[in-house]
Design an enzyme around this catalytic site. Sequence first.
Site, PDB file in Angstrom:
ATOM      1  N   HIS A   1     -14.161  27.967 -11.862  1.00 13.98           N
ATOM      2  CA  HIS A   1     -13.634  29.180 -12.502  1.00 13.98           C
ATOM      3  C   HIS A   1     -13.086  30.149 -11.465  1.00 13.98           C
ATOM      4  CE1 HIS A   1     -16.759  28.409 -15.951  1.00 13.98           C
ATOM      5  NE2 HIS A   1     -15.841  27.463 -15.851  1.00 13.98           N
TER       6      HIS A   1
ATOM      7  N   HIS B   1     -10.624  26.720 -22.393  1.00 17.18           N
ATOM      8  CA  HIS B   1     -11.553  26.666 -21.264  1.00 17.18           C
ATOM      9  C   HIS B   1     -11.394  25.364 -20.478  1.00 17.18           C
ATOM     10  CE1 HIS B   1     -15.024  27.769 -18.866  1.00 17.18           C
ATOM     11  NE2 HIS B   1     -15.349  26.488 -18.914  1.00 17.18           N
TER      12      HIS B   1
ATOM     13  N   ASP C   1     -10.818  24.852 -16.424  1.00 16.85           N
ATOM     14  CA  ASP C   1     -11.491  23.907 -15.531  1.00 16.85           C
ATOM     15  C   ASP C   1     -10.489  23.025 -14.793  1.00 16.85           C
ATOM     16  OD1 ASP C   1     -14.021  24.787 -16.187  1.00 16.85           O
ATOM     17  OD2 ASP C   1     -14.412  23.199 -17.638  1.00 16.85           O
TER      18      ASP C   1
ATOM     19  N   HIS D   1     -14.653  16.896 -15.361  1.00 15.11           N
ATOM     20  CA  HIS D   1     -14.444  17.224 -13.958  1.00 15.11           C
ATOM     21  C   HIS D   1     -14.252  15.949 -13.138  1.00 15.11           C
ATOM     22  CE1 HIS D   1     -15.097  21.507 -14.212  1.00 15.11           C
ATOM     23  NE2 HIS D   1     -16.207  21.313 -14.900  1.00 15.11           N
TER      24      HIS D   1
END
Length: 288
Positions: free
Chosen positions: A86, A247, A251, A274
């Site tokens: 973030h 969101h 990421d 991720h």
Amino acid sequence: MHQHTLAAEVIQKGVGLHSGVSTSVRILPAEPGSDCAGRTAGSNRYFVRVDLPNSPIIPAKITAVSQTLLSTQLGTEEVHVRTVEHLLAALSAMGVDNARIEIDGSEVPLLDGSAQVWTDSIAAVGLVLQPVSDEQSPIVIKEPLWVQQGDAFVCALPATETRFSYGIDFDLPAIGNQWHSWSLSTNLENTFITEIAPARTFGLLHQIEYLQKSGLIKGGSLDNALVCGSDGWVNPPLRFANEPVRHKILDLVGDISLLGKFPLAHFFAYKASHNLHIQLAQKILELF
């Protein structure tokens, strides 16, 4: 040719999502870095663990990634910093090429679960211009690159602008199938600040107990994460109707920023993680 750094320091304090430990972060202006050929690097953003002997430095580079379980971690098992995505998304999307990020613990604070506190802080102090004489060539994606795991994937496609598009699909009706697309090229109007940065991290109610027993999300709460169950959102209201997928773009921006500069490409992801983000960035690094 020029880069930017902060005009003044930024300080924030809060609890880490996974560790549950309170840490302080102090972001300072930094000089441009250089590569092995002496050219100005794409960026010089780096963490400094001021709580450890000799204040070891951890570069915000794709080569420093050491773990991708529910967040991105940089460094080694002994010296690392976790949940960097973030903060790095905020710095990179707002044009902060160079920054010294001092932290007194192993995890960046989650704050309100989004990047909004970071973008507000950066906007408050502003940026300063840094002239450079010989910068690295831009990364231009000329052929499609992708990473896939089951029906989840992330790819980089040739494009005339840097764009991030994402899709998610959950069985929970309150989330369901969501899509969003955001272009870095339009960020002159600060669209990152208004469209992406405020989107908060989210979790599924039926997974919380398992994750906590696994030693994760110790710092998670209804104040820093959206929680969704079969009956809907536990802690509404949402900031956007499709806040969860926005969101995910946040990421992705943070993970791709570890390349040092954003490639000219359309980053397109579906149900990714991720781990897949980082695999794609590593594949790009191998080519360039």
